[in-house]
Design an enzyme around this catalytic site. Sequence first.
Site, short mmCIF file in Angstrom:
data_model
loop_
_atom_site.label_atom_id
_atom_site.label_comp_id
_atom_site.label_asym_id
_atom_site.label_seq_id
_atom_site.Cartn_x
_atom_site.Cartn_y
_atom_site.Cartn_z
N ASP A 1 0.75 -1.27 0.14
CA ASP A 1 -0.06 0.08 -0.03
C ASP A 1 1.09 1.17 0.06
O ASP A 1 2.02 1.12 0.29
CB ASP A 1 -1.02 -0.05 1.26
CG ASP A 1 -1.52 1.22 1.42
OD1 ASP A 1 -2.35 1.60 0.52
OD2 ASP A 1 -1.71 1.80 2.62
N ASP B 1 -0.23 5.11 0.58
CA ASP B 1 -0.57 6.28 1.62
C ASP B 1 -0.72 5.58 2.94
O ASP B 1 -1.49 4.69 3.21
CB ASP B 1 -1.99 6.97 1.50
CG ASP B 1 -1.82 7.62 -0.25
OD1 ASP B 1 -0.62 8.53 -0.13
OD2 ASP B 1 -2.60 7.40 -1.23
N GLU C 1 -0.73 11.24 4.20
CA GLU C 1 -2.19 11.92 4.40
C GLU C 1 -2.39 13.15 4.99
O GLU C 1 -2.88 14.22 4.24
CB GLU C 1 -3.24 10.92 4.89
CG GLU C 1 -3.46 9.63 4.27
CD GLU C 1 -4.36 9.87 2.99
OE1 GLU C 1 -4.73 10.74 2.64
OE2 GLU C 1 -4.71 8.65 2.47
N LYS D 1 -11.60 11.69 -5.10
CA LYS D 1 -12.76 12.37 -5.84
C LYS D 1 -14.02 11.75 -5.02
O LYS D 1 -14.91 12.55 -4.60
CB LYS D 1 -12.79 11.60 -7.46
CG LYS D 1 -11.88 12.41 -8.15
CD LYS D 1 -12.07 11.99 -9.61
CE LYS D 1 -11.59 10.67 -10.09
NZ LYS D 1 -10.03 10.22 -9.86
N ARG E 1 -13.96 10.87 -1.85
CA ARG E 1 -13.94 11.66 -0.51
C ARG E 1 -14.54 13.09 -0.65
O ARG E 1 -15.40 13.15 0.08
CB ARG E 1 -12.41 11.57 -0.22
CG ARG E 1 -12.16 11.96 1.11
CD ARG E 1 -10.72 12.11 1.78
NE ARG E 1 -10.35 10.49 1.73
CZ ARG E 1 -9.26 10.19 1.05
NH1 ARG E 1 -7.99 10.85 0.92
NH2 ARG E 1 -9.10 8.63 1.24
N HIS F 1 -9.93 17.82 -8.06
CA HIS F 1 -8.69 16.60 -8.10
C HIS F 1 -7.54 16.76 -8.76
O HIS F 1 -6.58 16.58 -8.24
CB HIS F 1 -9.63 15.37 -7.96
CG HIS F 1 -8.75 14.46 -7.52
ND1 HIS F 1 -8.19 13.31 -8.29
CD2 HIS F 1 -8.51 13.75 -6.15
CE1 HIS F 1 -7.51 12.47 -7.58
NE2 HIS F 1 -7.68 12.87 -6.56
N THR G 1 -4.83 3.22 -3.93
CA THR G 1 -5.99 3.70 -3.88
C THR G 1 -5.62 4.96 -4.73
O THR G 1 -6.49 5.73 -5.61
CB THR G 1 -6.91 3.99 -3.00
OG1 THR G 1 -7.29 2.70 -2.70
CG2 THR G 1 -8.18 4.86 -3.34
N ALA H 1 0.33 10.79 -8.41
CA ALA H 1 0.81 11.09 -7.15
C ALA H 1 1.65 10.12 -6.60
O ALA H 1 2.67 10.21 -6.01
CB ALA H 1 -0.45 11.25 -6.12
#
Length: 252
Positions: A10, A12, A19, A55, A57, A79, A120, A125
């Site tokens: 994963d 983030d 975050e 998006k 979120r 975004h 995700t 990014a």
Amino acid sequence: MAELQCILWDVDGTLADTERDGHRVAFNMAFEEAGMARRWDVETYGELLKVTGGKERMLFDIERGGMPEIPYATIAALHARKTIHYQALIAEGLIPLRAGVLRLLEDAYAAGITLGVSTTTTPSALDALIEHSLGKEWFDRFAVLAAGDIVPNKKPAPDIYTYAMEQLGVQAENTLALEDSGNGWLSAQAAGLKCVVTINDYTANQDFKGADLVVSEFGEANRDAIDVLANKQNLKDVHHVTLAHLQAIVKA
Ligand code: XBP
Ligand code: MG
């Protein structure tokens, strides 16, 4: 017998604490730039993290009355700007890798274990984090970078893990997921993977029932011992998490 052939990371919260000081700040920059009054403070962002995907979120915040109704095209445009701000924050080098991440990556790579990313977050990014926090050589060392909208359903759905395993041609029983959040753990679990969880401030109180190993961080040999919050296989001497621990979890 199952053996560790592949580790799926994963991003983030697991590779780095992106975050609170990364994504959240970048969202607020995009809101301000667009002339919107909404700001996500540290606590509010913690509530919004229950929904994965930037998006999604924003849509969630609209549904709960935090942000005004805006067309989806505006959400997508916000975004896109947020991602640009995020990349700039990462390029400033403000967000280091979490303790033990580079050590585990290097040890696993040297041992010939296939490495991949299942996240995700938006691909660009992710690219920024690899380039500025990990190092460009890792673009070649990860055998797959599975990210963002490439699958129909984001975590906690299993799709991004299933996709990465399909791309790599590896089986779930020989693959281990490394996660930091309840949604990540659910996603890995739904894909049939064993999982090690490294918590952080946002995820410490989430539910990791059934996860194989839950720790405060991967840690380092020359630092204080990590906190071990769950240890399903009763691994011994978990001062810090080693490749041998990860191999033992998959074998068990
Ligand atoms: C975390 C997420 C992401 C980021 C924001 O994903 O839910 O949505 O918060 O990234 P993971 P985007 O822990 O699986 O890496 O704005 O690019 O969606
Ligand atoms: Mg995460």
